[in-house]
Design a protein around this motif. Structure first.
Motif, PDB file in Angstrom:
ATOM      1  N   THR A  29     -20.248  51.807  62.609  1.00 18.31           N
ATOM      2  CA  THR A  29     -21.571  51.702  61.989  1.00 18.31           C
ATOM      3  C   THR A  29     -21.893  50.251  61.661  1.00 18.31           C
ATOM      4  O   THR A  29     -23.008  49.768  61.897  1.00 18.31           O
ATOM      5  CB  THR A  29     -21.635  52.567  60.715  1.00 18.31           C
ATOM      6  OG1 THR A  29     -21.395  53.929  61.056  1.00 18.31           O
ATOM      7  CG2 THR A  29     -22.996  52.450  60.044  1.00 18.31           C
ATOM      8  N   TYR A  30     -20.914  49.544  61.122  1.00 19.09           N
ATOM      9  CA  TYR A  30     -21.085  48.123  60.824  1.00 19.09           C
ATOM     10  C   TYR A  30     -21.399  47.337  62.096  1.00 19.09           C
ATOM     11  O   TYR A  30     -22.299  46.484  62.105  1.00 19.09           O
ATOM     12  CB  TYR A  30     -19.814  47.587  60.162  1.00 19.09           C
ATOM     13  CG  TYR A  30     -19.764  46.078  60.055  1.00 19.09           C
ATOM     14  CD1 TYR A  30     -20.423  45.408  59.030  1.00 19.09           C
ATOM     15  CD2 TYR A  30     -19.039  45.316  60.973  1.00 19.09           C
ATOM     16  CE1 TYR A  30     -20.380  44.020  58.935  1.00 19.09           C
ATOM     17  CE2 TYR A  30     -18.987  43.938  60.888  1.00 19.09           C
ATOM     18  CZ  TYR A  30     -19.657  43.294  59.863  1.00 19.09           C
ATOM     19  OH  TYR A  30     -19.609  41.927  59.774  1.00 19.09           O
ATOM     20  N   GLU A  63     -24.785  45.336  62.136  1.00 18.68           N
ATOM     21  CA  GLU A  63     -24.637  43.931  61.759  1.00 18.68           C
ATOM     22  C   GLU A  63     -24.178  43.016  62.898  1.00 18.68           C
ATOM     23  O   GLU A  63     -24.406  41.810  62.838  1.00 18.68           O
ATOM     24  CB  GLU A  63     -23.630  43.798  60.603  1.00 18.68           C
ATOM     25  CG  GLU A  63     -23.932  44.665  59.386  1.00 18.68           C
ATOM     26  CD  GLU A  63     -25.186  44.232  58.649  1.00 18.68           C
ATOM     27  OE1 GLU A  63     -25.614  43.077  58.838  1.00 18.68           O
ATOM     28  OE2 GLU A  63     -25.746  45.055  57.894  1.00 18.68           O
ATOM     29  N   ALA A 119     -21.835  41.801  54.338  1.00 17.28           N
ATOM     30  CA  ALA A 119     -21.926  43.228  54.687  1.00 17.28           C
ATOM     31  C   ALA A 119     -20.545  43.810  54.944  1.00 17.28           C
ATOM     32  O   ALA A 119     -20.250  44.949  54.549  1.00 17.28           O
ATOM     33  CB  ALA A 119     -22.820  43.412  55.918  1.00 17.28           C
ATOM     34  N   ARG A 144     -18.975  44.466  51.608  1.00 14.08           N
ATOM     35  CA  ARG A 144     -19.527  45.660  50.943  1.00 14.08           C
ATOM     36  C   ARG A 144     -18.959  46.940  51.537  1.00 14.08           C
ATOM     37  O   ARG A 144     -18.768  47.930  50.832  1.00 14.08           O
ATOM     38  CB  ARG A 144     -21.056  45.665  51.060  1.00 14.08           C
ATOM     39  CG  ARG A 144     -21.758  44.609  50.240  1.00 14.08           C
ATOM     40  CD  ARG A 144     -23.255  44.868  50.173  1.00 14.08           C
ATOM     41  NE  ARG A 144     -23.906  44.810  51.475  1.00 14.08           N
ATOM     42  CZ  ARG A 144     -24.434  43.710  52.003  1.00 14.08           C
ATOM     43  NH1 ARG A 144     -24.365  42.569  51.345  1.00 14.08           N
ATOM     44  NH2 ARG A 144     -25.035  43.758  53.183  1.00 14.08           N
ATOM     45  N   GLN A 145     -18.685  46.925  52.835  1.00 17.61           N
ATOM     46  CA  GLN A 145     -18.214  48.139  53.509  1.00 17.61           C
ATOM     47  C   GLN A 145     -16.699  48.200  53.643  1.00 17.61           C
ATOM     48  O   GLN A 145     -16.165  49.107  54.276  1.00 17.61           O
ATOM     49  CB  GLN A 145     -18.879  48.228  54.883  1.00 17.61           C
ATOM     50  CG  GLN A 145     -20.390  48.398  54.788  1.00 17.61           C
ATOM     51  CD  GLN A 145     -21.084  48.334  56.130  1.00 17.61           C
ATOM     52  OE1 GLN A 145     -20.652  48.964  57.089  1.00 17.61           O
ATOM     53  NE2 GLN A 145     -22.168  47.580  56.211  1.00 17.61           N
ATOM     54  N   THR A 168     -16.662  53.944  60.137  1.00 21.59           N
ATOM     55  CA  THR A 168     -17.285  52.947  59.262  1.00 21.59           C
ATOM     56  C   THR A 168     -17.451  51.629  59.995  1.00 21.59           C
ATOM     57  O   THR A 168     -18.498  50.970  59.912  1.00 21.59           O
ATOM     58  CB  THR A 168     -16.429  52.736  57.995  1.00 21.59           C
ATOM     59  OG1 THR A 168     -16.320  53.966  57.271  1.00 21.59           O
ATOM     60  CG2 THR A 168     -17.034  51.676  57.087  1.00 21.59           C
TER      61      THR A 168
END
Length: 384
Positions: free
Chosen positions: A19-20, A24, A45, A48-49, A16
């Motif tokens: 990916t961020y 971002e 962001a 949110r994650q 995760t």
């Protein structure tokens, strides 16, 4: 890397974070450095994650985690791409400001500030350091005096991380006479309050995107319910939370050193001199061998401290040892790794150059190396 430290759950979380980072962080790193500011969308962001707010209570939208290994994963993934400014900013939020508010806030204060922080919608800062008071917290001169049903604050702070774009600041202020442990309190100041002003965005050697500011308080009046915790309880709370801050610096040091070692290992196998890869020279292999060993030994101690957080067994002295050794090791290691790059190591286009600049403050903030030695030495003498 710390394979033995993690479970499958931690590794799933790592995906995760990666990916961020790809979406971002990597596209924005250069712009953040140029602006000397991290964009707000990166914070939102991350909220949110579930990448920021890990230490916040679940009922406020946080992760509710006491397992520091998840925070360690974030630091490692940020370090791999040289996002030291972002890592430091998130560490302040998750390892310092959120625990202060979560541990001391009233229910109303939790609703007002904690939920927004856990979601990445609010950024908090803590204002301790003053122009004439760094490690000597008893030298703080900023005052908060009772006035009607509130507090009037006067004074100034400097070197305040996230101070330029913080939505609120936890101010350490003198509320009593003398320098006793009950002379100081923590007071929340929202940054739109009349009389509160920000000075210049400080131009630092490293961590360019981590906004750092001077703050000024001129007859700033806040309601009585902005007192965080008990009146006169600031120094006790600071002492309670400093070990976590120092472990955060230690784990950041290990993550950054590991990342720099990985970049350099790749570089010396690709870069050629005198007709052969630099990695084929005995000196290069000796340097790499020494650094790999030093990092393994450092990591073992810091890992133990990380696990102690989850069981509530981390002591102030252990945290001081971890911070002292890991930050000093980071400085030695990155300096030696940069040397293997030759002139290229001095070029900002190479991540090792940025890592070299960014690491220097690690031996200063959270308590200087000299303060860490004082804490450890005092404990040793006390045993005798």
């Amino acid at each position: 890397m710390q394979r033995g430290l993690y479970t499958e759950e931690h590794e799933a979380f790592r995906q995760t974070v990666r990916t961020y980072v790809e979406r971002e962080v990597l596209p924005n790193l250069d712009q953040w450095d140029a602006d000397r500011l991290i964009g707000r969308e990166a914070w939102r962001a991350a909220g949110r994650q579930g990448i920021v707010g890990l230490s916040g209570p679940e009922d406020c939208g946080g992760g509710g985690l006491t397992d520091y290994r998840f925070r360690n994963v974030v630091q490692e993934e940020f370090a791999k791409v040289g996002a030291a400014s972002l890592s430091s900013s998130f560490s302040l939020q998750d390892d310092i400001v959120i625990p202060y508010v979560a541990g001391l806030a009233t229910e109303e204060q939790r609703k007002r500030w904690l939920t927004g922080m856990c979601k990445g919608e609010l950024i908090g800062a803590i204002a301790m350091t003053e122009p004439g008071a760094g490690s000597d917290l008893r030298g703080i001169r900023t005052t908060a005096q009772r006035v009607g049903d509130g507090w009037r604050i006067n004074g100034s702070k400097t070197f305040i991380t996230s101070g330029y774009q913080a939505d609120f600041v936890i101010v350490v202020a003198r509320t009593g006479a003398g320098t006793g442990s009950d002379a100081f309190s923590l007071i929340m100041v929202e940054t739109g309050t009349p009389g509160f002003t920000r000075g210049r965005k400080l131009d630092k050697i490293g961590l360019p995107a981590q906004d750092t500011a001077e703050l000024f308080f001129e007859d700033v009046v806040v309601p009585a319910d902005h007192l965080l915790g008990a009146e006169g309880g600031a120094l006790r709370q600071l002492m309670h939370h400093l070990p976590m801050e120092r472990l955060s610096i230690a784990t950041t040091a290990v993550a950054a050193s590991d990342a720099a070692f990985g970049w350099t290992l790749d570089y010396v196998q690709q870069r050629q001199a005198f007709g052969q890869p630099i990695a084929d020279f005995q000196n290069t292999r000796f340097v790499l061998a020494e650094i790999a060993t030093e990092l393994d030994v450092t990591r073992a101690y810091v890992d133990k401290a990380v696990l102690a957080v989850g069981t509530g067994d981390l002591t102030a002295v252990e945290a001081a040892k971890a911070k002292l050794w890991a930050s000093e090791t980071q400085g030695r290691v990155i300096d030696r790794l940069l040397q293997l790059y030759g002139g290229y190591g001095y070029m900002n286009e190479y991540p090792i150059a940025r890592a070299y600049r960014d690491e220097r403050v690690q031996r200063i903030f959270g308590g200087t190396s000299e303060i860490m030695k004082h804490i450890i030495g005092r404990d040793l003498v006390g045993r005798r």
